[in-house]
Design a protein around this motif. Structure first.
Motif, short mmCIF file in Angstrom:
data_model
loop_
_atom_site.label_atom_id
_atom_site.label_comp_id
_atom_site.label_asym_id
_atom_site.label_seq_id
_atom_site.Cartn_x
_atom_site.Cartn_y
_atom_site.Cartn_z
N ILE A 1 0.85 -1.19 0.00
CA ILE A 1 0.00 0.00 0.00
C ILE A 1 0.88 1.24 0.00
O ILE A 1 1.77 1.38 0.85
N LYS A 2 0.62 2.12 -0.97
CA LYS A 2 1.39 3.36 -1.03
C LYS A 2 0.55 4.47 -0.43
O LYS A 2 -0.55 4.78 -0.91
N LEU A 3 1.03 5.02 0.68
CA LEU A 3 0.33 6.14 1.33
C LEU A 3 1.30 7.30 1.38
O LEU A 3 2.30 7.26 2.10
N GLY A 4 1.03 8.34 0.57
CA GLY A 4 1.99 9.45 0.46
C GLY A 4 3.29 8.90 -0.11
O GLY A 4 3.30 8.22 -1.13
N GLU A 5 4.39 9.16 0.59
CA GLU A 5 5.69 8.70 0.11
C GLU A 5 6.03 7.31 0.66
O GLU A 5 7.04 6.73 0.31
N VAL A 6 5.20 6.83 1.57
CA VAL A 6 5.54 5.58 2.26
C VAL A 6 4.88 4.39 1.56
O VAL A 6 3.72 4.48 1.15
N VAL A 7 5.65 3.33 1.41
CA VAL A 7 5.05 2.10 0.90
C VAL A 7 5.02 1.07 2.03
O VAL A 7 6.05 0.75 2.64
N ILE A 8 3.84 0.60 2.34
CA ILE A 8 3.69 -0.38 3.41
C ILE A 8 3.60 -1.76 2.77
O ILE A 8 2.71 -2.02 1.97
N ASP A 9 4.54 -2.62 3.12
CA ASP A 9 4.55 -3.97 2.57
C ASP A 9 3.92 -4.89 3.60
O ASP A 9 4.53 -5.21 4.61
N ASN A 10 2.66 -5.25 3.38
CA ASN A 10 1.92 -6.12 4.28
C ASN A 10 1.54 -5.40 5.58
O ASN A 10 2.24 -5.45 6.59
N LEU A 11 0.39 -4.76 5.52
CA LEU A 11 -0.11 -3.97 6.65
C LEU A 11 -0.32 -4.83 7.89
O LEU A 11 -0.05 -4.41 9.01
N LEU A 12 -0.79 -6.04 7.67
CA LEU A 12 -1.07 -6.94 8.80
C LEU A 12 0.21 -7.24 9.58
O LEU A 12 0.28 -7.11 10.79
N LYS A 13 1.27 -7.62 8.80
CA LYS A 13 2.53 -7.97 9.47
C LYS A 13 3.19 -6.75 10.10
O LYS A 13 3.87 -6.87 11.12
N SER A 14 3.01 -5.58 9.48
CA SER A 14 3.76 -4.43 9.98
C SER A 14 3.02 -3.69 11.09
O SER A 14 3.55 -2.75 11.66
N THR A 15 1.80 -4.08 11.39
CA THR A 15 1.10 -3.42 12.50
C THR A 15 0.64 -4.44 13.53
O THR A 15 1.26 -4.61 14.58
N ILE A 16 -0.44 -5.15 13.19
CA ILE A 16 -1.12 -5.99 14.18
C ILE A 16 -0.26 -7.17 14.63
O ILE A 16 -0.05 -7.40 15.82
#
Lengths: 256, 953
Positions: free
Chosen positions: B235-250
């Motif tokens: 997911i690209k939000l602004g300049e940041v690309v999040i690779d796997n939101l589930l793994k990187s947060t919850i």
């Protein structure tokens, strides 16, 4: 002295078997759960026990009407076994669905005398399943051995079909054990004290011998103080009110 | 064919008829003077008159309160007794569980001449009713065309026997261009072009075209519902690309906290934690939103059924010990002219869901101990139905089992029909006006007794060690269950061995069917006979349908023909990672500009009576919350057993005092301002409730359930990212790991060119272990003269509050959470409570101090006086109404006996708290404002009535 043996009858949809078993164990009995198939197939024999309990639940989904399918199965296929059990002095306890089954199988109010069913448990006047705690007054003239020494009780009900309806004329002969009441013991308090609209506020009945007893409230759900809905605000009791029903039954067999 | 009608005898009450009459009045039709309902049974076969008479007398009709009539009829009688008569039956293939019981009952009577039974309901309405009104009643109350129809002519009892002649369906995928791929996917596979091309490439490498069942299996496995590709995508939000939101947060919270008591997280059907070293607890909350929107009763009951099977399928099988349910509906009083086309009215959905949950959970003997019901007009097209279950299992059985090649695939439970085909892919698309039509086969009616028998048999089989692995058959049917189970080994399934409800299913339908009440076991060959006979003893079918292999292929056979041969590697790891764009801009709402009222009574009454805050007693009473005899804190507490308890406590092991606490936090209104603080508040709320009943933060596990709009739209996705980030930040500070979760996306409804998106909704559910249930504290005030403390800091945080809401504003100052201070505060409070210094405790949420204090007062049947001047503030607030109704997080109202005052205060030193009032015996509820003047005075009886009245139906 050999320990008292209790059989808890299970059928598809029975769901209060484990807590009922626990209540009998607390009261000093040895307990076995038996599926109706095991009784029909004679893998387990009623004659090996002194107490039989039909616990709460929704046997066969309570389809058609509550307890009806199991009641017919018992009436048509287990009648002799049950008659023999009763004749030899066994105790029978029906709780909630067990009450519905005993009445519809013709075991209560008069065990198996072949008369047509004169009592039934119909749908609650409110039209819905209700779970709430009720005050009960114990009929001091009742021969019921399960309620010996008790004057009142506080227990939960949880049912959709608990309204006692009787043919005219049989009310006088009925051995009423428990009446719905308010906290002061007034039996004329109306809904929700009488949660289902039962005639004469009847909550439980027994046969003439006092050994076959059935009730809509659940004594197995109040054997410990912390099961009381207001235990966090009222002075504690050693046992919940329901415990004494199980203890009375076991004691009666021990002394018999 | 015989037709039997059973109805209540005249002179006896007919509660079903009375309820129908009330429902008709609620529709605005007042001319129906009386309504009655009767049951119809159609018997097919050749019973004689005497046998039918016996069936009526001894089985179908109660001898005291019911009467019956029967006849050998060719068509239903539609005209009757000057009444309007409507007869409603289930559509072919929709099973009414009653039919099976009637067939058994007839067999027990010794009657062998009845072949099959079908049921219907017949309604009699008396009074003036123009045709249009009658049609309105049928459409809005009596018939749901998804599962039912009006009977107008003679109907067959059993389905016409259809024969399925096998023919292998191959799809010419290799020859398709992009447009054709998109066309093929539309309304069937719900995959995007990129994914379709990946599949095309796979088959082109194999040099062959796929069969229909192969394509469907891939689509199921790759569906949003099964694989959560939004959360796992880039997911690209602004300049940041999040690779796997589930793994990187919850999941990161759990990983970083590394709690040794987390036994099985994110890998199984439910999360599992250690309970007492001997037993483990498993917990799962699922949603069943789309099915509940089109058929509320069936949707909700199968939702409960599904989550219970998640518990049965956790580790080697958990025993369900309690349920928790949270519902979000449109407003119950929504005018019909505001109802979008194709949508059921919220009141009907509400009643259907309530009945579905009650009928299913009560029959299974699982107490429903807490929950919540929320209302917002944006849920009108997409109601949310969250069903949660907690289970108990021996600790050594808490891990997912592992089958060995050669083990057999055993299908246990109910039979397979056409139910729910495409339920998973359906849940991965938006609802539209046409959804009802497309989704007909996605809706099912559950059979709770089949599930109850399944539970009884499975727990026995588990304790005898008769299987090595178990999973539930839920969304995606056998395709998901067996496909997932055999991921590391491979499997051969013989689809013609699957027991069917009726003939005529294709091999693909058998594989995809979502028929309820089924589980899949992996059993060693040597135990299968014992397993099958154990199940037979409990009246449940258990059938060997295949075997596990070691070739990592998914091979399906039908009548000896190979119909699928997929590589597990491609099936499970071939999905290209999704890439999506997200944006997030904080919305600006207008700030309220109404003057401070001199008297706050009307506002308090208004908030207490608002649908979200008011009493849910009428719903709670219909759920059995006492069965299993383990409830310690029940949903309704207080002197009259009707106050709103904070969290539920059960004591699942009879001879141990250890308890299990379950609570929920949810407040979608905050999401209209900032989903980050909405998520933070939901976590804080769930934890507050754990603390309020006497728990502590020592062992608390969380579940997340995201219900969102369409994540293809960047603003929806941006909001989702914000909420997930808060889950990480807040949970890690509170040291409360997530153990499982779920998401339901695409909750948008399109009608008349407009899209209604649900509010961003995050449900956080907490599961906590309590050392000793005798320490439990309830929220009702206990004794006159006791002191009332507020613990926690009050800020000017009324954004999204109920107070702003009843004045028509949202505002912007949403409640925030400081978890570092929050943890300190909760730890201190739970220590004080553990020492028995607290008589009552209530967490502050919707409606702030005002609502919480009023609830404590009327639940305890005692008056209360509160002095707002003494409330510790985090910033200057110059209005009494703001202090009374601010919804700042991490706050509690606490009742302390005067003799414990000093000890309590010394234990709380270091966090914000103050004595702000006391409990009185005069039944008045009084509030003094920040400058000392009285701003509110009401009787507790009036307050309680305002709180109880709205949903008393």
């Amino acid at each position: 002295m050999a320990r008292v043996k209790t059989l808890i009858l299970r059928a598809p949809g029975t769901n209060c078997d484990e807590e009922t078993a626990f209540a009998f164990e607390q009261a000093g009995s040895q307990v076995e759960l038996a599926h109706i198939k095991e009784l029909l197939g004679h893998q387990k024999l009623l004659s090996s026990y002194q107490i039989m309990a039909i616990p709460g639940g929704f046997t066969y989904g309570d389809d058609i009407s509550a307890g009806k399918v199991l009641a017919n199965e018992i009436r048509l296929k287990l009648r002799e076994d049950i008659q023999g059990f009763i004749d030899s002095g066994g105790l029978v306890l029906g709780i909630c669905n067990g009450f519905q089954v005993l009445v519809k199988a013709g075991i209560l109010p008069r065990p198996a005398d072949g008369s047509p069913q004169q009592l039934t448990l119909a749908g609650n006047d409110s039209g819905v399943f209700e779970c709430r705690w009720v005050y009960l007054r114990v009929n001091q003239k009742s021969p019921c051995i399960f309620t010996k020494g008790m004057t009142s009780m506080y227990l939960p009900v949880a049912h959709g079909e608990g309204k006692v309806v009787a043919e005219p004329g049989i009310l006088e002969e009925l051995n009423v054990v428990l009446y719905y009441a308010d906290e002061t013991g007034n039996v004329q308090a109306g809904y929700p004290y009488n949660p289902n609209g039962s005639v004469d506020n009847i909550a439980g009945i027994c046969d003439a011998s006092g050994r076959i007893f059935a009730l809509m409230p659940h004594p197995e759900r109040f054997t410990r103080w912390t099961q009381h809905p207001r235990w966090t605000r009222e002075p504690p009791q050693k046992y919940g009110d329901g415990f004494h029903i199980f203890r009375n039954a076991v004691e009666w067999v021990e002394n018999a | 064919m015989f037709r039997i009608e059973v109805s209540v005898k005249p002179g006896f009450p007919d509660p079903r008829g009375e309820a129908l009459q009330r429902d008709i009045r609620d529709l605005g039709i007042t001319t129906v003077k009386q309504a009655r309902v009767s049951d119809i049974y159609l018997l097919e076969g050749k019973p004689d008159e005497e046998e039918v008479g016996r069936i009526c007398r001894e089985l179908l009709a109660d001898p005291l309160v019911e009467e019956y009539s029967y006849g050998e009829v060719s068509s239903p009688r539609i005209e009757d007794r000057n009444a309007h008569v409507i007869e409603v039956a289930y559509n072919p293939g929709v099973m009414d569980p009653v039919e099976e019981s009637v067939e058994k009952g007839i067999g027990d009577l010794g009657i062998k001449t009845v072949e099959s039974v079908k049921t219907a309901e017949r309604y009699y309405l008396w009074g003036e009713l123009p045709g249009s009104a009658l049609k309105f009643i049928c459409d809005k109350l009596l018939v749901n065309s998804v599962i039912q129809h009006m009977v107008t002519k003679r109907e067959g009892v059993s389905l016409p026997a259809t024969v399925y002649e096998f023919s292998l369906e191959v799809i010419d995928l290799l020859g398709m261009d992009s447009d054709e791929l998109v066309e093929l996917s539309k309304d069937r596979l719900w995959l995007d072009l990129n994914e379709m091309k990946e599949i095309q490439n796979y088959f082109s490498r194999l040099g062959r075209n796929p069969t229909d069942v192969e394509l469907e299996t891939i689509a199921q496995t790759w569906s949003e519902h099964c694989i959560h590709k939004t959360f796992k995508g880039k997911i690209k939000l602004g300049e940041v690309v999040i690779d796997n939101l589930l793994k990187s947060t919850i999941m990161k919270v759990t990983e970083e906290l590394g709690k040794p008591w987390c036994l099985s997280v994110f890998v199984d059907n439910a999360g599992v934690i250690d309970f007492d070293g001997r037993y483990a607890l498993c917990f799962k909350v699922e949603t069943h939103n789309h099915p509940s929107a089109v058929e509320p009763y069936g949707g909700a009951s199968t939702g409960i059924g599904g989550v219970i099977r998640d518990i049965l399928g956790a580790g080697l099988g958990g025993k369900p010990i309690m349920n928790t349910d949270v519902f979000c509906f449109g407003p119950p009083d929504l005018p019909y002219d505001r109802l979008p086309e194709g949508v059921l009215h919220p009141r009907r959905i509400f009643k259907g869901v309530r009945a579905g949950v009650a009928d299913y959970a009560n029959r299974l003997g699982i107490p429903t101990l807490n929950g919540a019901i929320l209302f917002d007009e944006r849920y009108v097209g997409n109601p949310l139905v969250f069903c949660g279950t907690v289970g108990l299992l021996p600790k050594e059985l808490s891990q997912i089992g592992q089958q060995q090649p050669g083990d057999l695939v055993v299908l246990v439970g109910g039979r397979t029909g056409r139910d729910g085909i495409h339920g998973v892919t359906f849940a991965s698309g938006e609802l539209t006006r046409e959804s009802e039509a497309i989704s007909t086969s996605s809706v099912q009616i559950g059979n709770p007794i089949t599930e109850k028998k399944l539970i009884d048999a499975l727990l026995k089989a588990r304790d005898r060690g008769l299987y090595r692995r178990i999973t539930d058959c839920g969304g995606g049917g056998l395709s998901s269950a067996v496909g997932e189970m055999a991921r590391e080994t491979g499997v051969c399934v013989y689809l013609d061995l699957v027991p069917l409800k009726y003939s005529g299913l294709t091999y693909t339908e058998i594989w995809l069917s979502e028929s309820q009440e089924r589980m899949v076991l992996a059993a060693p060959r040597g135990s299968v006979d014992e397993l099958v006979s154990l199940f037979a003893g409990e009246d449940v079918e258990a059938t060997v349908i295949g075997e596990f292999t070691n070739n990592r292929h998914l091979q399906l056979f039908y009548q000896g023909n190979l119909v699928s041969d997929l590589d597990m590697e491609f099936l499970h790891n071939g999905l290209p990672q999704l890439r999506r764009e997200a944006i997030w801009e904080r919305p600006q709402h207008s700030e309220p500009d109404f003057p401070e009222p001199h008297d706050l009574g009307d506002d308090l009454f208004g908030i207490l009576g608002s649908p979200n805050v008011c009493s849910k007693e009428s719903v709670i009473r219909q759920y059995d919350h006492e069965v299993q005899g383990a409830s310690i804190l029940k949903p309704l507490v207080g002197i009259e057993n009707d106050g709103p308890g904070d969290a539920a406590i059960v004591k699942p092991i009879p001879d141990s005092n250890k308890g299990v606490i379950v609570s929920n936090g949810i407040n979608p209104k905050y999401g209209d301002i900032d989903p980050y603080w909405m998520a933070a508040s939901a976590i804080d709320e769930a934890l507050r409730q754990v603390i309020a009943v006497g728990g502590d933060l020592g062992r608390v596990a969380l579940l997340d359930n995201f219900c969102w709009g369409n994540p293809d739209k960047p603003d929806r996705l941006g909001a989702l990212v914000r909420a997930a980030e808060a889950c990480h930040d807040i949970a890690i500070s509170y040291e409360t790991p997530f153990i499982s979760g779920k998401d339901s996306l695409y909750n948008e409804y399109e009608a008349e060119g407009k899209t209604i998106c649900i509010p961003h909704t995050l449900l956080i559910s907490a599961l906590a272990v309590m050392e000793d249930v005798n320490r439990a504290v309830s929220m009702d005030s206990k004794r006159e003269g006791d002191l009332l403390y507020i613990v926690g800091t009050t800020w000017n945080e009324l954004g999204g509050s109920h107070y702003y809401g009843i004045h028509g504003f949202i505002g912007n100052n949403v409640p925030k959470v400081d978890p570092r201070r929050g943890r300190e505060l909760m730890d201190r409070l739970s220590r004080a409570m553990g020492k028995g210094l607290v008589r009552a405790c209530h967490d502050l949420s919707e409606g702030g101090i005002g609502v919480a204090a009023a609830e404590m007062a009327f639940a305890g049947g005692l008056g209360m006086v509160i002095d707002l001047e003494r409330v510790p503030l985090g910033e200057p607030i110059n209005r009494s109404d703001f202090v009374l109704f601010s919804e700042s997080n991490t706050r509690f109202l606490v009742e302390v006996a005067p003799e414990d005052r000093h000890e309590f205060e010394s234990m709380m030193a270091g966090v914000d708290f103050a004595a702000i009032g006391r409990v009185k015996d005069d039944e008045r509820f009084e509030v003094y404002g920040i400058t000392g003047e009285r701003v509110l005075s009401a009787s507790i009886a009036e307050l309680k009535e305002a709180w109880e009245r709205p949903l008393r139906w």
